[in-house]
Scaffold this motif. Structure first.
Motif, mmCIF file in Angstrom:
data_model
loop_
_atom_site.group_PDB
_atom_site.id
_atom_site.type_symbol
_atom_site.label_atom_id
_atom_site.label_comp_id
_atom_site.label_asym_id
_atom_site.label_seq_id
_atom_site.Cartn_x
_atom_site.Cartn_y
_atom_site.Cartn_z
ATOM 1 N N ASP A 1 0.851 -1.190 0.000
ATOM 2 C CA ASP A 1 0.000 0.000 0.000
ATOM 3 C C ASP A 1 0.889 1.243 0.000
ATOM 4 O O ASP A 1 1.577 1.520 0.987
ATOM 5 C CB ASP A 1 -0.907 -0.007 1.232
ATOM 6 C CG ASP A 1 -1.736 1.261 1.360
ATOM 7 O OD1 ASP A 1 -2.156 1.800 0.316
ATOM 8 O OD2 ASP A 1 -1.943 1.720 2.501
ATOM 9 N N LYS B 1 -10.261 -11.174 -8.175
ATOM 10 C CA LYS B 1 -11.036 -9.988 -7.780
ATOM 11 C C LYS B 1 -12.531 -10.291 -7.629
ATOM 12 O O LYS B 1 -13.367 -9.395 -7.715
ATOM 13 C CB LYS B 1 -10.824 -8.832 -8.774
ATOM 14 C CG LYS B 1 -9.366 -8.448 -8.937
ATOM 15 C CD LYS B 1 -9.163 -7.413 -10.018
ATOM 16 C CE LYS B 1 -7.678 -7.149 -10.255
ATOM 17 N NZ LYS B 1 -7.435 -6.239 -11.387
ATOM 18 N N ASN C 1 -10.982 -5.619 -3.322
ATOM 19 C CA ASN C 1 -11.077 -4.383 -4.091
ATOM 20 C C ASN C 1 -11.207 -4.746 -5.576
ATOM 21 O O ASN C 1 -10.418 -5.522 -6.101
ATOM 22 C CB ASN C 1 -9.814 -3.545 -3.857
ATOM 23 C CG ASN C 1 -9.837 -2.202 -4.558
ATOM 24 O OD1 ASN C 1 -9.879 -2.127 -5.778
ATOM 25 N ND2 ASN C 1 -9.791 -1.139 -3.770
ATOM 26 N N LYS C 2 -12.203 -4.183 -6.238
ATOM 27 C CA LYS C 2 -12.509 -4.603 -7.611
ATOM 28 C C LYS C 2 -11.447 -4.153 -8.618
ATOM 29 O O LYS C 2 -11.382 -4.657 -9.736
ATOM 30 C CB LYS C 2 -13.885 -4.090 -8.030
ATOM 31 C CG LYS C 2 -15.020 -4.657 -7.192
ATOM 32 C CD LYS C 2 -14.925 -6.182 -7.084
ATOM 33 C CE LYS C 2 -15.930 -6.749 -6.106
ATOM 34 N NZ LYS C 2 -15.685 -8.188 -5.814
ATOM 35 N N GLU C 3 -10.592 -3.214 -8.215
ATOM 36 C CA GLU C 3 -9.514 -2.769 -9.107
ATOM 37 C C GLU C 3 -8.193 -3.473 -8.798
ATOM 38 O O GLU C 3 -7.455 -3.841 -9.720
ATOM 39 C CB GLU C 3 -9.323 -1.250 -8.998
ATOM 40 C CG GLU C 3 -10.508 -0.451 -9.523
ATOM 41 C CD GLU C 3 -10.260 1.045 -9.440
ATOM 42 O OE1 GLU C 3 -9.134 1.453 -9.074
ATOM 43 O OE2 GLU C 3 -11.202 1.802 -9.713
ATOM 44 N N THR C 4 -7.909 -3.655 -7.519
ATOM 45 C CA THR C 4 -6.593 -4.195 -7.128
ATOM 46 C C THR C 4 -6.647 -5.629 -6.624
ATOM 47 O O THR C 4 -5.618 -6.316 -6.604
ATOM 48 C CB THR C 4 -5.977 -3.330 -6.017
ATOM 49 O OG1 THR C 4 -6.816 -3.425 -4.839
ATOM 50 C CG2 THR C 4 -5.864 -1.875 -6.457
ATOM 51 N N THR D 1 -7.109 -6.392 -3.539
ATOM 52 C CA THR D 1 -6.632 -6.454 -2.153
ATOM 53 C C THR D 1 -7.788 -6.455 -1.162
ATOM 54 O O THR D 1 -8.885 -5.968 -1.442
ATOM 55 C CB THR D 1 -5.717 -5.259 -1.814
ATOM 56 O OG1 THR D 1 -6.432 -4.037 -2.048
ATOM 57 C CG2 THR D 1 -4.460 -5.279 -2.662
ATOM 58 N N SER D 2 -7.510 -6.994 0.024
ATOM 59 C CA SER D 2 -8.476 -6.934 1.121
ATOM 60 C C SER D 2 -8.533 -5.505 1.657
ATOM 61 O O SER D 2 -7.631 -4.697 1.389
ATOM 62 C CB SER D 2 -8.084 -7.923 2.217
ATOM 63 O OG SER D 2 -6.768 -7.678 2.671
ATOM 64 N N PRO D 3 -9.573 -5.165 2.429
ATOM 65 C CA PRO D 3 -9.798 -3.758 2.787
ATOM 66 C C PRO D 3 -8.796 -3.149 3.757
ATOM 67 O O PRO D 3 -8.608 -1.935 3.758
ATOM 68 C CB PRO D 3 -11.197 -3.775 3.430
ATOM 69 C CG PRO D 3 -11.822 -5.047 3.006
ATOM 70 C CD PRO D 3 -10.709 -6.015 2.811
#
Length: 401
Positions: free
Chosen positions: A210, A224, A230-233, A235-237
Motif C-alpha cells: 500500500d 477480484k 477491491n474490484k480494481e486491485t 486487495t483486502s480492505p
C-alpha cells in the motif's frame, strides 16, 4: 489375625506409595518458575507446565497437526539449540511422534486437502531427522515437500492460501509454507526451487503493498471476485498487524536458506528493510503496535501482542543476521520491553501469561469475514493463545533477555 495384620501392612504400604506419587505431582504442579530465568525459558516452562503434551496447547481435546503449535515448537528448537536442555527436545519429539508413525505417514494430514497451514508443523522434522537419523522423519518431510507439486496456484504462479480459498494469497501463507519449502530445497535439492520461493514474495509485494502507508494489505484475490476484494486491485480492505508479522518472519526465516550469491537474495533483503522502516513509523510509545497499525486513533483499536511479538522477532533477527541496520535493534528492544511491561503477566507460581492476543482472523469463510475494521475489532481478544505464545517465545529467544 496375622492375615488381617498382613493385609493392613500392605494397605499402608501401597497407600504410602500413592501418597508419595500424589504429593510428587502436587509439588510439580505448584513448583515455582523462577523470575531469575530468561524470559524465553520462563515462557517455555510455563507452557510445558500447563500443557505437558504439546498437542494440548490451546486446550485441544484431540491431537491436531497445527500450524500454531508448529510455530511454538520451532521456537523450542531454537531454545534447545541455545540451552541443550533435553526437556525442550523431548517436548518437540513428543509432539512429532503423536503424528508421524513408523512408516513416516503423518496422521491428520490429507495430501489433497491443500492448505499452507498444514506445512508449518513440518519445520520441526528437519532437526529431528538429523539428530535421530530415523527414516520416518525423512519420509514425512518428503510427503510435505511433494504437497507443493500439485498445489493449486494463481495464474501468476502463487500458491493459494488454501484449496477452499481459490485464487487468494494471504501474507500468513508466506510464513506457513515458504521457510519449509526453502529449507527443503536448499538441503535436499541443491536450492533448485529457491526462485519459486522468492516468486511468492514478489507476487505479494507487487499486489498487497500500500503506497499510502508503506504497509501491506492482509491478502490479495487475483480473480477480484471475493466480496472482500477491491474490484480494481484485488486487495483486502485493511492492513492487519499479525499479517505483517507473518510476512516479516517469513522473510527473515527464508533468508537463512538463500546463498549470498543467489540473484533473489538482495531483493528479499530489500523487502525486509522496506518493512522495517515502515513498521517503525507506526510503533506506539508503549513499544507495541495496534491491531490495525495505521488507524491508531480509531475508536476500538487496541495494542495487540502476537503481531507485536512477531515484529520484534523479525527486527531483532534481521539485525543479528546483518540484513538490517543496527538502529532497528533499538526498535526491537523497545517493542520487547513494551511486551513485558504491558501484556506479560506472572502468577503466584511464577508462570507467565501473554494477554491481548487476537484469537484468530481471516477472510471469507462461514460465518463470513469481510476484512472490515469492525471485523478485526470484533474477533476475540484472549490470553495464552498459541499465536501469542509462539511469537513471544521467538522474540524472547532472539533478544536473549
Amino acid at each position: 489375625m496375622i492375615k488381617t495384620l498382613s493385609l493392613g501392612t500392605n494397605f499402608y504400604k501401597y497407600a504410602s506409595i500413592l501418597l508419595l506419587l500424589c504429593c510428587g505431582k502436587t509439588i510439580a504442579q505448584t513448583q515455582i518458575i523462577s523470575d531469575k530465568l530468561k524470559w524465553s525459558e520462563r515462557m517455555a516452562l510455563s507452557i510445558i507446565k500447563r500443557h505437558p503434551e504439546a498437542w494440548k496447547i490451546d486446550n485441544h481435546e484431540a491431537p491436531k497437526w497445527d500450524y500454531k503449535i508448529g510455530m511454538i515448537l520451532t521456537a523450542y528448537q531454537k531454545l534447545y539449540t541455545k540451552t541443550n536442555d533435553s526437556k525442550y527436545y523431548d517436548y518437540i519429539k513428543g509432539y512429532a511422534d503423536v503424528f508421524v508413525d513408523e512408516r513416516g505417514t503423518i496422521k491428520k494430514f490429507d495430501t489433497q486437502n491443500h492448505s499452507l497451514d498444514n506445512i508449518n508443523g513440518g519445520k520441526i522434522l528437519f532437526d529431528l531427522y538429523y539428530k535421530t537419523k530415523e527414516e520416518k522423519y525423512l519420509t514425512a518431510l518428503k510427503i510435505l515437500r511433494n504437497n507443493f507439486e500439485d498445489y493449486p496456484r494463481t495464474q501468476s504462479g502463487g500458491f493459494w492460501h488454501k484449496k477452499i480459498y481459490p485464487n487468494q494469497m494471504w501474507l500468513d501463507g508466506l510464513y506457513m509454507g515458504e521457510p519449509f519449502y526453502a529449507r527443503y530445497t536448499s538441503e535436499f535439492e541443491g536450492g533448485e526451487k529457491l526462485n519459486d520461493v522468492a516468486h511468492q514474495f514478489e507476487l505479494l509485494h507487487e499486489h498487497t503493498f500500500d503506497q499510502k502507508t508503506d504497509l501491506y494489505f492482509h491478502a490479495w484475490d487475483e480473480s477480484k471476485q471475493m466480496a472482500w476484494a477491491n474490484k480494481e486491485t484485488g486487495t483486502s480492505p485493511n492492513i492487519w498487524l499479525r499479517a505483517l508479522g507473518w510476512y516479516g518472519m517469513a522473510l527473515v526465516d527464508v533468508l537463512d536458506y538463500f546463498p549470498k550469491d543467489h540473484p533473489k537474495r538482495n531483493e528479499l533483503i530489500s523487502y525486509l528493510n522496506e518493512l522495517a522502516v515502515a513498521v517503525t513509523k507506526y510503533q506506539d510509545k508503549s513499544g507495541l503496535w495496534y491491531q490495525i497499525p495505521n488507524l491508531q486513533k480509531q475508536i476500538g483499536n487496541y495494542l495487540e501482542s502476537s503481531g507485536s511479538s512477531m515484529l520484534v522477532y523479525f527486527l531483532a533477527k534481521g539485525v543479528h543476521k546483518g540484513y538490517l541496520p543496527a538502529k532497528f535493534e533499538k526498535v526491537a528492544n523497545k517493542g520487547f520491553n513494551g511486551l513485558v511491561t504491558n501484556v506479560i503477566k506472572a502468577d503466584k507460581n511464577g508462570e507467565i501469561h501473554i494477554t491481548q492476543v487476537c484469537g484468530s482472523a481471516g477472510l471469507g469463510g462461514n460465518p463470513y469475514r469481510d476484512g472490515s475494521f469492525e471485523y478485526y475489532m470484533n474477533e476475540k481478544i484472549v490470553t495464552d493463545n498459541s499465536h501469542g505464545l509462539g511469537a513471544f517465545l521467538l522474540a524472547a529467544i532472539e533478544l536473549d533477555k
